[in-house]
Design a protein around this motif. Structure first.
Motif, mmCIF file in Angstrom:
data_model
loop_
_atom_site.group_PDB
_atom_site.id
_atom_site.type_symbol
_atom_site.label_atom_id
_atom_site.label_comp_id
_atom_site.label_asym_id
_atom_site.label_seq_id
_atom_site.Cartn_x
_atom_site.Cartn_y
_atom_site.Cartn_z
ATOM 1 N N ILE A 1 0.832 -1.206 -0.134
ATOM 2 C CA ILE A 1 -0.076 0.032 -0.058
ATOM 3 C C ILE A 1 0.833 1.355 -0.009
ATOM 4 O O ILE A 1 0.419 2.224 -0.707
ATOM 5 N N GLY A 2 1.861 1.248 0.885
ATOM 6 C CA GLY A 2 2.854 2.546 0.806
ATOM 7 C C GLY A 2 3.355 2.730 -0.657
ATOM 8 O O GLY A 2 3.765 3.833 -0.822
ATOM 9 N N SER A 3 3.920 1.783 -1.224
ATOM 10 C CA SER A 3 4.541 1.808 -2.435
ATOM 11 C C SER A 3 3.695 2.304 -3.427
ATOM 12 O O SER A 3 3.871 3.184 -4.402
ATOM 13 N N ALA A 4 2.293 1.584 -3.162
ATOM 14 C CA ALA A 4 1.351 2.384 -4.215
ATOM 15 C C ALA A 4 1.162 3.740 -4.312
ATOM 16 O O ALA A 4 0.833 4.499 -5.158
ATOM 17 N N LEU A 5 0.864 4.161 -2.741
ATOM 18 C CA LEU A 5 0.723 5.408 -2.490
ATOM 19 C C LEU A 5 2.046 6.329 -3.062
ATOM 20 O O LEU A 5 1.644 7.535 -3.729
ATOM 21 N N VAL A 6 3.138 6.086 -2.714
ATOM 22 C CA VAL A 6 4.451 6.850 -3.285
ATOM 23 C C VAL A 6 4.244 7.008 -4.880
ATOM 24 O O VAL A 6 4.600 8.179 -5.376
ATOM 25 N N LEU A 7 4.035 5.825 -5.483
ATOM 26 C CA LEU A 7 3.885 5.871 -6.790
ATOM 27 C C LEU A 7 2.591 6.678 -7.538
ATOM 28 O O LEU A 7 2.860 7.432 -8.288
ATOM 29 N N GLY A 8 1.661 6.646 -6.767
ATOM 30 C CA GLY A 8 0.369 7.471 -7.250
ATOM 31 C C GLY A 8 0.805 9.113 -6.814
ATOM 32 O O GLY A 8 0.642 9.737 -7.893
ATOM 33 N N VAL A 9 1.425 9.390 -5.848
ATOM 34 C CA VAL A 9 1.745 10.754 -5.667
ATOM 35 C C VAL A 9 2.711 11.291 -6.904
ATOM 36 O O VAL A 9 2.573 12.184 -7.371
ATOM 37 N N LEU A 10 3.744 10.369 -7.116
ATOM 38 C CA LEU A 10 4.728 10.701 -8.141
ATOM 39 C C LEU A 10 4.059 11.042 -9.434
ATOM 40 O O LEU A 10 4.347 11.903 -10.196
ATOM 41 N N LEU A 11 3.186 9.892 -9.797
ATOM 42 C CA LEU A 11 2.467 10.015 -11.123
ATOM 43 C C LEU A 11 1.456 11.221 -11.216
ATOM 44 O O LEU A 11 1.379 11.681 -12.364
ATOM 45 N N VAL A 12 0.770 11.527 -10.177
ATOM 46 C CA VAL A 12 -0.035 12.757 -10.210
ATOM 47 C C VAL A 12 0.752 14.028 -10.486
ATOM 48 O O VAL A 12 0.308 15.042 -10.906
ATOM 49 N N GLN A 13 1.894 14.091 -9.657
ATOM 50 C CA GLN A 13 2.756 15.230 -9.889
ATOM 51 C C GLN A 13 3.365 15.286 -11.213
ATOM 52 O O GLN A 13 3.416 16.328 -11.938
ATOM 53 N N LEU A 14 3.700 14.107 -12.026
ATOM 54 C CA LEU A 14 4.159 13.980 -13.157
ATOM 55 C C LEU A 14 3.000 14.509 -14.077
ATOM 56 O O LEU A 14 3.325 15.558 -15.129
ATOM 57 N N ILE A 15 1.795 14.140 -14.018
ATOM 58 C CA ILE A 15 0.770 14.710 -14.778
ATOM 59 C C ILE A 15 0.418 16.013 -14.792
ATOM 60 O O ILE A 15 0.127 16.747 -15.805
ATOM 61 N N LYS A 16 0.366 16.555 -13.594
ATOM 62 C CA LYS A 16 0.165 18.127 -13.503
ATOM 63 C C LYS A 16 1.475 18.863 -13.993
ATOM 64 O O LYS A 16 1.077 19.845 -14.724
ATOM 65 N N ARG A 17 2.567 18.643 -13.785
ATOM 66 C CA ARG A 17 3.850 19.383 -14.085
ATOM 67 C C ARG A 17 4.048 19.164 -15.639
ATOM 68 O O ARG A 17 4.429 20.270 -16.165
ATOM 69 N N LYS A 18 3.885 18.200 -16.120
ATOM 70 C CA LYS A 18 4.046 18.001 -17.604
ATOM 71 C C LYS A 18 2.675 18.397 -18.563
ATOM 72 O O LYS A 18 2.856 18.329 -19.678
ATOM 73 N N ARG A 19 1.659 18.576 -17.641
ATOM 74 C CA ARG A 19 0.474 18.810 -18.449
ATOM 75 C C ARG A 19 0.120 17.759 -19.481
ATOM 76 O O ARG A 19 -0.030 17.958 -20.530
ATOM 77 N N LEU A 20 0.100 16.471 -18.823
ATOM 78 C CA LEU A 20 -0.035 15.261 -20.033
ATOM 79 C C LEU A 20 -1.504 15.293 -20.294
ATOM 80 O O LEU A 20 -2.564 15.860 -19.655
ATOM 81 N N LYS A 21 -1.776 14.732 -21.517
ATOM 82 C CA LYS A 21 -2.814 14.351 -22.054
ATOM 83 C C LYS A 21 -3.592 13.060 -22.040
ATOM 84 O O LYS A 21 -2.438 12.129 -22.067
ATOM 85 N N ASP A 22 -4.717 12.798 -22.034
ATOM 86 C CA ASP A 22 -5.198 11.512 -22.157
ATOM 87 C C ASP A 22 -5.097 10.957 -23.778
ATOM 88 O O ASP A 22 -4.764 11.475 -24.393
ATOM 89 N N MET A 23 -5.463 9.777 -23.765
ATOM 90 C CA MET A 23 -5.417 8.986 -25.171
ATOM 91 C C MET A 23 -6.145 9.438 -26.287
ATOM 92 O O MET A 23 -5.880 9.572 -27.366
ATOM 93 N N SER A 24 -7.402 10.355 -25.931
ATOM 94 C CA SER A 24 -7.962 11.303 -26.945
ATOM 95 C C SER A 24 -7.397 12.558 -27.100
ATOM 96 O O SER A 24 -7.956 13.363 -28.068
#
Length: 137
Positions: free
Chosen positions: A43-66
């Motif tokens: 659970i802790g590793s999933a939490l850390v990975l989730g936080v990192l991925l959300v920050q990546l999405i926010k900072r890089k302004r990633l787009k979805d598949m569409s």
């Protein structure tokens, strides 16, 4: 055809959950009795990975598949609703021996009594959908 990607990722997720024993009732029981670090580590590793991925999405302004931007809308701050929801989720997890992800992994692994729990979870979600407008959010 694009949905095949979700099927492949979901299958891979299920295999990882099963092989890591995250869907094991015994491991969940150990966790709730504070006898093993196994589930807390997952659970802790999933939490850390989730936080990192959300920050990546926010900072890089990633787009979805569409091609649409992924927007993460901030939630309202409220202690009581998160505490009440967390208690309900934890009680259900402890009583069923599985949270929503592992429930489907267990069904896929051939533990068919979990279908009763899945039916209860789907029924509870359906009831929430009926009464959500009447609840204090």
């Amino acid at each position: 055809m694009r949905n095949i990607i979700f099927l492949i990722v979901g299958t891979f997720f299920g295999i990882v959950m099963f092989k890591s024993e995250a869907a094991s009732w015994f491991r969940i029981y150990e966790m709730f009795q504070f006898r093993s670090f196994h589930m807390y580590g997952i659970i802790g590793s999933a939490l850390v990975l989730g936080v990192l991925l959300v920050q990546l999405i926010k900072r890089k302004r990633l787009k979805d598949m569409s091609g649409n931007p992924i927007l993460i809308i901030p939630k309202d701050k409220s202690f009581s609703r998160y505490m009440f929801g967390g208690i309900l989720f934890g009680l259900g997890w402890a009583l069923a021996g599985a949270c929503p992800g592992p429930m489907f992994v267990l069904a896929g692994a051939g533990f068919y009594p979990i279908l009763i729990v899945i039916a209860g979870a789907v029924g509870g979600t359906w009831v929430y959908g009926l009464i959500k407008d009447k609840l204090p959010h």
